[in-house]
Enzyme design. Sequence first.
Site, PDB file in Angstrom:
ATOM      1  N   GLU A   1      33.798   7.060  12.657  1.00 23.27           N
ATOM      2  CA  GLU A   1      34.428   8.010  11.743  1.00 23.27           C
ATOM      3  C   GLU A   1      33.580   8.254  10.493  1.00 23.27           C
ATOM      4  O   GLU A   1      33.425   9.394  10.071  1.00 23.27           O
ATOM      5  CB  GLU A   1      35.827   7.532  11.339  1.00 23.27           C
ATOM      6  CG  GLU A   1      36.863   7.630  12.434  1.00 23.27           C
ATOM      7  CD  GLU A   1      37.266   9.050  12.788  1.00 23.27           C
ATOM      8  OE1 GLU A   1      37.032   9.988  11.997  1.00 23.27           O
ATOM      9  OE2 GLU A   1      37.836   9.221  13.885  1.00 23.27           O
TER      10      GLU A   1
ATOM     11  N   SER B   1      41.833  21.522   6.258  1.00 25.30           N
ATOM     12  CA  SER B   1      42.079  20.154   5.796  1.00 25.30           C
ATOM     13  C   SER B   1      40.741  19.427   5.664  1.00 25.30           C
ATOM     14  O   SER B   1      39.699  19.913   6.100  1.00 25.30           O
ATOM     15  CB  SER B   1      42.997  19.414   6.776  1.00 25.30           C
ATOM     16  OG  SER B   1      42.335  19.182   8.009  1.00 25.30           O
TER      17      SER B   1
END
Length: 147
Positions: A54, A69
């Site tokens: 990530e 977002s």
Amino acid sequence: MKALALLPLFGCLIMSNEAKVFSRCELAYKLQEAGMDGYEGYSLANWICMAFFESGFNTAAEDDNADGSTDYGIFQINSRVWCNNHRSPTENLCYMPCTDLLSSDITDDIICAKRIVKDPKGMDAWEDWTMHCKGRDLSEWVDGCDL
């Protein structure tokens, strides 16, 4: 005059608290201390693998998404659902500003990640975990760490 001489030092101290790139074992130790090993059935290795894919263990990581977002911090927590970035609509289910997820103190990141993994999707909420970690032998992620 002495105060001016201390200003660069003070600035460095502030900067060092803003972001951090953890080593694999350093993060493993921090997450183990926070009770992440076995949390909701996921091993410590799952959390380390997910954080690597990530964010590369970088607390300052930010990634803008096509839907407007943004993903924040070491776990890339999304502003649409979990935190408030004051730019896009949010449910803010972790009840925090997204900027809190960008500091070297990952306590709030861990609290929010624990909230996320309690949802029905579990760790599948993180696409990179699903693609790179799920169903694999992840022992290498904690091998050699003094836990």
